[in-house]
Design an enzyme around this catalytic site. Structure first.
Site: not given
Length: 223
Positions: A12-13
């Site tokens: 995940f960013d």
């Protein structure tokens, strides 16, 4: 349609994917720009969310390398204690991370934000227990490119790129992930557009967290 429910690892960013950092980042950029006698509106500064800070100061304001280094330091004067917590977690994020963890997936954060800041944000929003690895850039300017962060995160987690999928809201997430051989799910609730993510080659796009959850946790239905 790609089946991402069988990927062993999900990266995940942070900004625009797990949290909305717009107030803190734009306030910090305003603080840095005032150092140079420059004023700018908040909407104009939303473009700073996603790319490395150095790129943004150079591209948007024509700063020299020396000015850019100084501007990042001034930015951090505000961000490290105030702007970092002018931030909100998107509703449903913790529930999604918990659901992924329960399936035994390896959950990773991969952000261009300095790792020390990313760790503090994860702690602040009670996300840390869900992550196997929290990977970010270095304060000295090393490892700021998304591809470098993702490669580093995968090494730290001991995950093969073929077993991973990246979730992010900007073209930089797509470019960096593809450099590492990792497919991407783009999300539209952050700061990138469908056009941006499509042009960057995102393999799937989720309009909201509910749709993202369906993509990650359930195989696609056959026609």
């Amino acid at each position: 349609m790609h089946d991402f429910s069988n990927k062993k690892a999900v990266l995940f960013d942070l900004d625009g994917t797990l949290t909305d950092p717009s107030t803190g980042i734009t306030n910090a950029v305003m603080y840095a720009l005032r150092h140079y006698g420059i004023s700018a509106g908040r909407e104009e500064l939303l473009r700073f969310i996603g790319p490395p800070l150095t790129d943004s100061f150079e591209q948007f304001y024509g700063f020299s390398n020396e000015q850019t280094v100084e501007a990042v330091e001034v930015y951090r004067e505000y961000f490290r204690d105030i702007g970092i917590f002018e931030n909100t977690i998107y509703p449903g994020v913790r529930a999604l991370l918990a659901a992924l963890s329960k399936t035994g997936r390896t959950v990773i954060m991969a952000t261009s934000k300095p790792e020390v800041f990313a760790q503090r944000i994860a702690d602040h929003f009670a996300m840390t227990p869900f992550f196997h690895v929290i990977a970010g850039s270095c304060l000295n300017g090393d490892r700021v490119r998304k591809g470098d962060v993702i490669a580093y995160a995968l090494r730290q987690a001991g995950v093969d790129p073929s077993d991973a999928v990246m979730v992010g809201d900007r073209e930089h997430d797509c470019i960096g992930a593809h450099q590492c051989g990792v497919p991407v799910i783009g999300v539209l609730y952050g700061f990138g557009s469908r056009a941006e993510l499509t042009a960057a080659g995102a393999e799937a796009i989720a309009g909201d967290l509910r749709q993202l959850r369906r993509i990650l946790l359930a195989p696609p239905k056959q026609d």
